[in-house]
Design an enzyme around this catalytic site. Sequence first.
Site, PDB file in Angstrom:
ATOM      1  CE  LYS A 132      35.852  -2.742 -12.931  1.00  0.00           C
ATOM      2  NZ  LYS A 132      36.528  -2.165 -11.817  1.00  0.00           N
ATOM      3  CD  GLU A 142      45.669 -17.158 -14.109  1.00  0.00           C
ATOM      4  OE1 GLU A 142      45.555 -18.091 -13.082  1.00  0.00           O
ATOM      5  OE2 GLU A 142      45.919 -17.598 -15.245  1.00  0.00           O
ATOM      6  CB  CYS A 184      48.163 -13.807  -6.566  1.00  0.00           C
ATOM      7  SG  CYS A 184      49.147 -13.886  -7.960  1.00  0.00           S
ATOM      8  CD  GLU A 228      45.083 -13.491  -1.330  1.00  0.00           C
ATOM      9  OE1 GLU A 228      43.632 -13.033  -1.641  1.00  0.00           O
ATOM     10  OE2 GLU A 228      45.885 -13.602  -2.491  1.00  0.00           O
TER      11      GLU A 228
HETATM   12  P1  NAD Z   1      38.972  -7.619  -6.272  1.00  0.00           P
HETATM   13  O1  NAD Z   1      38.450  -9.009  -6.678  1.00  0.00           O
HETATM   14  O2  NAD Z   1      38.589  -6.980  -5.207  1.00  0.00           O
HETATM   15  O3  NAD Z   1      38.915  -6.725  -7.676  1.00  0.00           O
HETATM   16  C1  NAD Z   1      39.475  -7.061  -8.753  1.00  0.00           C
HETATM   17  C2  NAD Z   1      38.756  -6.347  -9.963  1.00  0.00           C
HETATM   18  O4  NAD Z   1      37.432  -7.034 -10.123  1.00  0.00           O
HETATM   19  C3  NAD Z   1      38.490  -4.830  -9.822  1.00  0.00           C
HETATM   20  O5  NAD Z   1      38.769  -4.208 -11.075  1.00  0.00           O
HETATM   21  C4  NAD Z   1      37.121  -4.969  -9.277  1.00  0.00           C
HETATM   22  O6  NAD Z   1      36.450  -3.709  -9.377  1.00  0.00           O
HETATM   23  C5  NAD Z   1      36.371  -5.919  -9.996  1.00  0.00           C
HETATM   24  N1  NAD Z   1      35.367  -6.608  -9.158  1.00  0.00           N
HETATM   25  C6  NAD Z   1      35.300  -6.890  -7.733  1.00  0.00           C
HETATM   26  N2  NAD Z   1      34.077  -7.741  -7.475  1.00  0.00           N
HETATM   27  C7  NAD Z   1      33.483  -7.763  -8.767  1.00  0.00           C
HETATM   28  C8  NAD Z   1      32.299  -8.404  -9.237  1.00  0.00           C
HETATM   29  N3  NAD Z   1      31.745  -9.057  -8.343  1.00  0.00           N
HETATM   30  N4  NAD Z   1      32.003  -8.564 -10.880  1.00  0.00           N
HETATM   31  C9  NAD Z   1      32.673  -7.929 -11.549  1.00  0.00           C
HETATM   32  N5  NAD Z   1      34.025  -7.466 -11.068  1.00  0.00           N
HETATM   33  C10 NAD Z   1      34.327  -7.157  -9.798  1.00  0.00           C
HETATM   34  O7  NAD Z   1      40.656  -7.904  -6.145  1.00  0.00           O
HETATM   35  P2  NAD Z   1      41.801  -6.832  -5.856  1.00  0.00           P
HETATM   36  O8  NAD Z   1      41.804  -6.477  -4.439  1.00  0.00           O
HETATM   37  O9  NAD Z   1      41.624  -5.663  -6.903  1.00  0.00           O
HETATM   38  O10 NAD Z   1      43.026  -7.797  -6.250  1.00  0.00           O
HETATM   39  C11 NAD Z   1      43.597  -8.695  -5.168  1.00  0.00           C
HETATM   40  C12 NAD Z   1      43.409  -9.996  -5.337  1.00  0.00           C
HETATM   41  O11 NAD Z   1      43.574 -10.334  -6.782  1.00  0.00           O
HETATM   42  C13 NAD Z   1      43.974 -10.969  -4.428  1.00  0.00           C
HETATM   43  O12 NAD Z   1      43.157 -11.837  -3.852  1.00  0.00           O
HETATM   44  C14 NAD Z   1      45.058 -11.627  -5.244  1.00  0.00           C
HETATM   45  O13 NAD Z   1      45.515 -12.809  -4.744  1.00  0.00           O
HETATM   46  C15 NAD Z   1      44.404 -11.682  -6.602  1.00  0.00           C
HETATM   47  N6  NAD Z   1      45.383 -11.775  -7.852  1.00  0.00           N
HETATM   48  C16 NAD Z   1      45.552 -12.999  -8.345  1.00  0.00           C
HETATM   49  C17 NAD Z   1      46.549 -13.041  -9.258  1.00  0.00           C
HETATM   50  C18 NAD Z   1      46.624 -14.310 -10.219  1.00  0.00           C
HETATM   51  O14 NAD Z   1      47.220 -14.381 -11.102  1.00  0.00           O
HETATM   52  N7  NAD Z   1      46.022 -15.597  -9.419  1.00  0.00           N
HETATM   53  C19 NAD Z   1      47.332 -12.124  -9.559  1.00  0.00           C
HETATM   54  C20 NAD Z   1      47.082 -10.831  -9.008  1.00  0.00           C
HETATM   55  C21 NAD Z   1      46.001 -10.621  -8.031  1.00  0.00           C
END
Ligand code: NAD
Length: 455
Positions: free
Chosen positions: A163, A235, A269, A364
């Site tokens: 997804k 992550e 991140c 963040e």
């Molecule tokens: P997000 O959490 O909003 O969304 C990520 C994914 O999860 C999307 O596909 C979204 O549709 C889905 N999603 C959101 N809420 C959900 C839920 N309750 N249940 C299931 N799926 C859900 O994050 P984003 O804005 O896409 O990405 C940015 C974030 O990702 C930042 O916080 C960044 O630090 C983090 N990130 C972490 C790493 C790491 O390796 N630690 C790497 C890249 C990004």
Amino acid sequence: MAVLTSYDPSSYHKVAGGEQIEATAVGSVEILAISQLPEVVANARMAQKSWASLSLIERQQYVVKAYQQLEAVQDELASLISQEMGKDYRRATYEVGGTIQNAPYFTGEISDALTTEKLDNRTELQYRPLGVVAVISPWNYPLAMANNLLMPALMAGNSVILKPSEETPLVAELFINTLNKVLPTNVLQLAQGDKALGQALVAADINMVAFTGSMAAGKHIMANAAPGLKRLVMELGGNDPMIVMATANIDAAVRFAVASSFENAGQMCTSTERVYVDERIADEFEQKVVAMASRYQVGKWDQAQVNIGPMVNPAQHQKVLQQLQDAKAKGAQFLLGSDDYSLPFIQPTVVSGITPDMQLEREETFGPVVAISRFSDIAEAIYRANDSQYGLAAVVFGGQGAKAVAEQLEAGMVGVNQGAGAGNAPWVGAKQSGLGFHGTAAGHRQFAQVRVMSY
Ligand code: NAD
């Protein structure tokens, strides 16, 4: 048929007296209705049985061959990454190149990690498939983040349902359709949709969720996965501190602080989020940060020299503005830039005098901002660096004693006079920046069920 449209982030602008926002569509994909999810999961379960019956070497051969197909579409993939999330084409090309070139090495490493180990002549340790794995990925590295989790999941003999982020559906579509020219039917499926589909997928009849994204979503997923005790690798976000000691090589510290705060327009991140600098060198450090930050070029992905792209969407843009406005209201000084930018860009911004009550320090910040605070006592810097729910990465620049300071930092990855994390090490967050991890033998094994066989 419901569709999901992705928009070019650099095209967002206000119209109709500033009330309405418009953008240019890059393209659209069909959304998977939540009602169709049980069928997708059932297909994944069927396909997983024969996939798991293959040997590790056979699976590796399939996966390597599948990744070879990506070579023919690498330019298209890179330009879709740029168009959908705004990063410059050079960075997008690195992301694609890394994903393709590393596939033979990683599949080999995973294969070694998952090979049955003989403990003695009557006992062996086996790494068995878990079943169906949901990989849920973010938009900031739309190819690499999906790839990092789906490859070990597939290699372990699981079937995967990806997804992807609703911001980057076209990258995901090309990626998965290309791999599926080689992989057996339904071993790897795509579920396009938003957060609601992600939630339904976590609750569906699957065995593991491998997630990269925000801390808030991670907490939701953990709660949602609890009734089935589904396996989790998560992550999550970071609020990475950097400590600059009086003994630091100031130029090296400046280069790192700016480059790391601005990488991927700050939408990374492990980007540096807050810099604690010894007051004895703070004037020089700040002047040099401003000089370097001023040289960064902001613009659209296809313009030469651009190294900071747009914010991914108006909500992210607004969030960064809010954090800057909060800092200004609480007394921070703007050494470069301001708290007032129109869509879709945030110009390189340097803020000094941040304090623990500011959002810039606590949350963040997904934007190109260097946020600085001075300290007189290293213990205070260490305390503030650790005073966070996050614990992804942390960095210390300094001479003798820098490693001793680094030892006191609560993060999964800590760098001394360099960025945190290493190619041959796990990618791992501490505290609420993650649960489990990927990378290296220990990481690969988290996508498998350990089975002790005594005979
Ligand atoms: P997000 O959490 O909003 O969304 C990520 C994914 O999860 C999307 O596909 C979204 O549709 C889905 N999603 C959101 N809420 C959900 C839920 N309750 N249940 C299931 N799926 C859900 O994050 P984003 O804005 O896409 O990405 C940015 C974030 O990702 C930042 O916080 C960044 O630090 C983090 N990130 C972490 C790493 C790491 O390796 N630690 C790497 C890249 C990004």
